[in-house]
Scaffold this motif. Structure first.
Motif, mmCIF file in Angstrom:
data_model
loop_
_atom_site.group_PDB
_atom_site.id
_atom_site.type_symbol
_atom_site.label_atom_id
_atom_site.label_comp_id
_atom_site.label_asym_id
_atom_site.label_seq_id
_atom_site.Cartn_x
_atom_site.Cartn_y
_atom_site.Cartn_z
ATOM 1 N N ARG A 80 0.827 -1.200 0.000
ATOM 2 C CA ARG A 80 0.000 0.000 0.000
ATOM 3 C C ARG A 80 0.861 1.248 0.000
ATOM 4 O O ARG A 80 1.986 1.250 0.485
ATOM 5 N N GLY A 81 0.309 2.322 -0.511
ATOM 6 C CA GLY A 81 1.036 3.587 -0.523
ATOM 7 C C GLY A 81 1.273 4.119 0.878
ATOM 8 O O GLY A 81 2.328 4.646 1.202
ATOM 9 N N SER A 82 0.275 4.000 1.726
ATOM 10 C CA SER A 82 0.415 4.351 3.137
ATOM 11 C C SER A 82 0.192 3.078 3.937
ATOM 12 O O SER A 82 -0.559 2.206 3.523
ATOM 13 N N SER A 83 0.856 2.981 5.077
ATOM 14 C CA SER A 83 0.831 1.701 5.771
ATOM 15 C C SER A 83 0.786 1.891 7.274
ATOM 16 O O SER A 83 1.141 2.945 7.793
ATOM 17 N N GLU A 84 0.367 0.845 7.979
ATOM 18 C CA GLU A 84 0.221 0.913 9.431
ATOM 19 C C GLU A 84 1.133 -0.046 10.166
ATOM 20 O O GLU A 84 0.977 -0.265 11.365
ATOM 21 N N GLY A 85 2.078 -0.629 9.445
ATOM 22 C CA GLY A 85 3.108 -1.420 10.104
ATOM 23 C C GLY A 85 2.757 -2.846 10.444
ATOM 24 O O GLY A 85 3.478 -3.494 11.212
ATOM 25 N N ILE A 86 1.658 -3.376 9.890
ATOM 26 C CA ILE A 86 1.299 -4.766 10.176
ATOM 27 C C ILE A 86 0.849 -5.482 8.910
ATOM 28 O O ILE A 86 0.060 -4.952 8.125
ATOM 29 N N ILE A 87 1.379 -6.683 8.721
ATOM 30 C CA ILE A 87 0.981 -7.553 7.623
ATOM 31 C C ILE A 87 0.709 -8.937 8.201
ATOM 32 O O ILE A 87 1.498 -9.465 8.986
ATOM 33 N N GLY A 88 -0.429 -9.504 7.845
ATOM 34 C CA GLY A 88 -0.788 -10.837 8.310
ATOM 35 C C GLY A 88 -0.883 -11.809 7.156
ATOM 36 O O GLY A 88 -1.176 -11.422 6.022
ATOM 37 N N VAL A 89 -0.634 -13.064 7.432
ATOM 38 C CA VAL A 89 -0.814 -14.143 6.466
ATOM 39 C C VAL A 89 -1.912 -15.055 7.006
ATOM 40 O O VAL A 89 -1.857 -15.481 8.167
ATOM 41 N N TYR A 90 -2.917 -15.319 6.168
ATOM 42 C CA TYR A 90 -4.088 -16.086 6.595
ATOM 43 C C TYR A 90 -4.370 -17.248 5.654
ATOM 44 O O TYR A 90 -4.028 -17.195 4.477
ATOM 45 N N LYS A 91 -5.059 -18.260 6.188
ATOM 46 C CA LYS A 91 -5.500 -19.377 5.358
ATOM 47 C C LYS A 91 -6.741 -18.957 4.574
ATOM 48 O O LYS A 91 -7.657 -18.336 5.115
ATOM 49 N N ALA A 92 -6.768 -19.297 3.290
ATOM 50 C CA ALA A 92 -7.910 -18.973 2.441
ATOM 51 C C ALA A 92 -9.093 -19.888 2.762
ATOM 52 O O ALA A 92 -8.914 -21.025 3.201
#
Length: 254
Positions: A80-92
């Motif tokens: 993303r252009g702006s970000s909040e410092g968190i990325i998660g990986v999830y099961k589909a």
């Protein structure tokens, strides 16, 4: 602290973001942003792991396996252009259309052949906002878990019942469940959207902006158009869906 771009987990995230086939094969997807991750967890998507940049992230650390990453590494994996410092990986989640049990006044939106992830995300946002019971992507060409779908839907994907099906399967489902089928083909015999009854089971079908609904849907439902007074004869797909969703909600609220 992960500081190297060559870390296997970082390379894996980069591939999940850019490679649709790899994402589908892996059965997981990436979610960036605090609100989006909160929505994913609220609607019971199973988290695999999180990547947090402490200099940016201001929220509460989520439960689950968490990796701290440097600013430079986070900048590489953030899409993303702006970000909040968190990325998660999830099961589909894989949902079959047969698992959907419509109510007596359910409204379903069906989009055929949608290609642009941003369009699909905007459509999901309108569907969720106005209480649409399900979104069906017929003969779809876009992955629900594309990061741009999640971003443009602001995480609304997670709170919606979404299904992907071929045209034949979609029609069979609608007929079996006795939906009023409303197509949106340019035709002189069309009736205004506002004259349709959305207090009963209703399904509204939209095609692509480029070519509209395919010939498969000709004669399969009652043709319906949004009345307009300007010189233009069509709307952006996501705008047309939003107007339809609002009309359905308005009728149900009386």
């Amino acid at each position: 602290m992960i500081e190297s771009f060559q870390n296997e987990k970082i390379k894996n995230i980069t591939k999940l973001l850019t490679d649709n086939r790899f994402r589908k094969k892996s059965g997981v997807f990436v979610v960036e942003g605090q609100q989006e991750n909160e929505r994913a967890q609220k609607y019971d998507f199973e988290a695999v792991e999180f990547f947090i940049c402490e200099t940016i992230f201001k929220g509460q650390t989520p439960d689950g396996k968490t990796h701290l990453v440097s600013d430079k590494v986070y900048e590489k994996i953030a899409y993303r252009g702006s970000s909040e410092g968190i990325i998660g990986v999830y099961k589909a989640k894989e949902n079959s259309l047969d698992s959907f049990n419509p109510k007596e006044n359910s409204t379903v939106i069906i989009v055929e052949g949608v290609e642009k992830p941003g369009n699909l995300g905007a459509i999901l946002r309108s569907c969720e906002a106005f209480g649409i019971d399900a979104l069906i992507v017929a003969d779809g060409k876009t992955d629900f878990y594309n990061p741009n779908v999640i971003r443009s839907s602001v995480g609304c994907l997670f709170g919606m019942q979404v299904f992907q099906a071929e045209n034949e399967e979609t029609l069979e489902f609608l007929q079996k469940n006795q939906f009023n089928i409303y197509t949106t083909i340019m035709d002189e015999s069309s009736e205004d959207l506002y004259k349709r009854d959305f207090t009963q089971k209703s399904a509204v079908l939209f095609g692509t902006e480029h070519s509209g609904l395919s010939d498969f849907w000709i004669g399969k439902g009652k043709n319906t158009l949004i009345p307009m007074t300007g010189s233009i004869d069509s709307l952006n797909l996501s705008n047309a869906v939003a107007i339809t969703c609002y009309e359905a909600l308005k009728q149900k609220k009386g």
